[in-house]
Design an enzyme around this catalytic site. Structure first.
Site, mmCIF file in Angstrom:
data_model
loop_
_atom_site.group_PDB
_atom_site.id
_atom_site.type_symbol
_atom_site.label_atom_id
_atom_site.label_comp_id
_atom_site.label_asym_id
_atom_site.label_seq_id
_atom_site.Cartn_x
_atom_site.Cartn_y
_atom_site.Cartn_z
ATOM 1 N N ASP A 4 0.873 -1.165 0.000
ATOM 2 C CA ASP A 4 0.000 0.000 0.000
ATOM 3 C C ASP A 4 0.919 1.225 0.000
ATOM 4 O O ASP A 4 2.100 1.110 0.328
ATOM 5 C CB ASP A 4 -0.882 -0.053 1.259
ATOM 6 C CG ASP A 4 -1.681 1.217 1.443
ATOM 7 O OD1 ASP A 4 -2.231 1.716 0.448
ATOM 8 O OD2 ASP A 4 -1.745 1.700 2.594
ATOM 9 N N ARG A 5 0.415 2.385 -0.385
ATOM 10 C CA ARG A 5 1.285 3.560 -0.416
ATOM 11 C C ARG A 5 1.127 4.418 0.856
ATOM 12 O O ARG A 5 2.004 4.433 1.708
ATOM 13 C CB ARG A 5 0.995 4.411 -1.666
ATOM 14 C CG ARG A 5 2.108 5.401 -1.961
ATOM 15 C CD ARG A 5 1.716 6.472 -2.970
ATOM 16 N NE ARG A 5 0.858 7.478 -2.348
ATOM 17 C CZ ARG A 5 0.415 8.572 -2.957
ATOM 18 N NH1 ARG A 5 0.715 8.801 -4.218
ATOM 19 N NH2 ARG A 5 -0.356 9.435 -2.320
ATOM 20 N N ASP A 6 -0.022 5.094 0.988
ATOM 21 C CA ASP A 6 -0.188 6.055 2.092
ATOM 22 C C ASP A 6 -0.189 5.337 3.438
ATOM 23 O O ASP A 6 -0.942 4.387 3.645
ATOM 24 C CB ASP A 6 -1.488 6.840 1.918
ATOM 25 C CG ASP A 6 -1.514 7.643 0.617
ATOM 26 O OD1 ASP A 6 -0.442 8.080 0.172
ATOM 27 O OD2 ASP A 6 -2.611 7.830 0.065
ATOM 28 N N ASP A 47 -5.282 13.140 5.176
ATOM 29 C CA ASP A 47 -5.861 14.019 4.172
ATOM 30 C C ASP A 47 -5.201 13.526 2.889
ATOM 31 O O ASP A 47 -4.437 12.573 2.931
ATOM 32 C CB ASP A 47 -5.502 15.478 4.491
ATOM 33 C CG ASP A 47 -6.366 16.452 3.692
ATOM 34 O OD1 ASP A 47 -7.169 15.992 2.866
ATOM 35 O OD2 ASP A 47 -6.202 17.675 3.869
ATOM 36 N N TYR A 48 -5.444 14.147 1.768
ATOM 37 C CA TYR A 48 -4.876 13.632 0.532
ATOM 38 C C TYR A 48 -3.517 14.259 0.265
ATOM 39 O O TYR A 48 -3.298 15.431 0.545
ATOM 40 C CB TYR A 48 -5.823 13.892 -0.637
ATOM 41 C CG TYR A 48 -7.187 13.304 -0.382
ATOM 42 C CD1 TYR A 48 -7.368 11.925 -0.409
ATOM 43 C CD2 TYR A 48 -8.268 14.106 -0.078
ATOM 44 C CE1 TYR A 48 -8.604 11.361 -0.148
ATOM 45 C CE2 TYR A 48 -9.511 13.558 0.179
ATOM 46 C CZ TYR A 48 -9.671 12.193 0.152
ATOM 47 O OH TYR A 48 -10.888 11.641 0.408
ATOM 48 N N ASN A 51 -5.517 3.110 -3.165
ATOM 49 C CA ASN A 51 -6.830 3.746 -3.363
ATOM 50 C C ASN A 51 -6.628 5.254 -3.366
ATOM 51 O O ASN A 51 -6.066 5.795 -2.402
ATOM 52 C CB ASN A 51 -7.772 3.406 -2.198
ATOM 53 C CG ASN A 51 -8.302 1.987 -2.233
ATOM 54 O OD1 ASN A 51 -8.120 1.258 -3.202
ATOM 55 N ND2 ASN A 51 -8.985 1.594 -1.158
HETATM 56 MG MG LIG Z 1 -2.744 3.161 3.562
#
Ligand SMILES: [Mg+2]
Ligand SMILES: [Zn+2]
Length: 181
Positions: free
Chosen positions: A9-11, A20-21, A53
């Site tokens: 996954d990234r974030d 937040d984005y 996502n």
């Molecule tokens: Mg994540």
């Protein structure tokens, strides 16, 4: 060396989740030791697939190209150390769109498999949310939950998944994976 694949996954795993984005390269900060972890994976023959996502795209907050620009920024930093990220699979959809790719659905993994003619079954999948864990299990990957990002909340939400492997961060997960192999 026979290629080994890993899904990340990234974030909250690779970069600090801002809750937040991440809308600009200046908002992209590697999690503690995650850069080193990516390099270590590459040096040990792992091919890295990122599954992320990003509903901010279809919420109209950022373009697909904007997300690509942010990804190219960190991918280039990793490439400077000689490690190539094989694939970044992005789901732009909102929950209501009911797509096949928003995790916990497994479309992002299938996209990577089709694109590269590979199988991600039995690969490790490192994520910070229960949706990552569910995606991993649904696809036959081996999930590892990290405590970074949403990880501490996810530990509360893990329910009956008593024997889920939990590591402090990506770097600790990678150490575990390299010891297992
Ligand atoms: Mg994540
Ligand atoms: Zn989607």
């Amino acid at each position: 060396m026979k290629p080994k694949y890993i899904v990340l996954d990234r974030d909250g795993v690779i970069n600090v989740d801002l809750f937040d984005y991440v809308m600009d390269t200046k908002d992209f900060k590697f999690e503690e030791d995650s850069y080193e972890a990516l390099i270590e994976l590459g040096k040990n023959g792992y091919e890295i697939i990122v599954a992320t996502n990003q509903k901010c795209i279809n919420l109209g907050l950022i373009s697909f190209e904007g997300i690509e620009k942010i990804n190219n920024y960190w991918i280039d930093l990793v490439a400077k150390a000689g490690v190539k990220i094989k694939s970044v699979e992005v789901c732009p959809h909102r929950d209501e769109e009911n797509c096949d790719c928003r995790k916990p659905k497994t479309g992002l993994l299938k996209n990577a498999e089709n694109k590269h003619k590979i199988s991600l079954k039995n690969c490790f999948f490192v994520g910070d949310k229960i949706s990552d864990i569910e995606c991993a299990l649904a696809h036959g990957c081996i999930p590892i939950l990290v405590k970074t990002g949403y990880g501490l909340r996810s530990i509360q939400e893990r329910g009956s998944r008593e024997n889920l492997t939990i590591k402090k961060n990506l770097n600790e997960a990678v150490k575990f994976i390299l010891n297992e192999a």
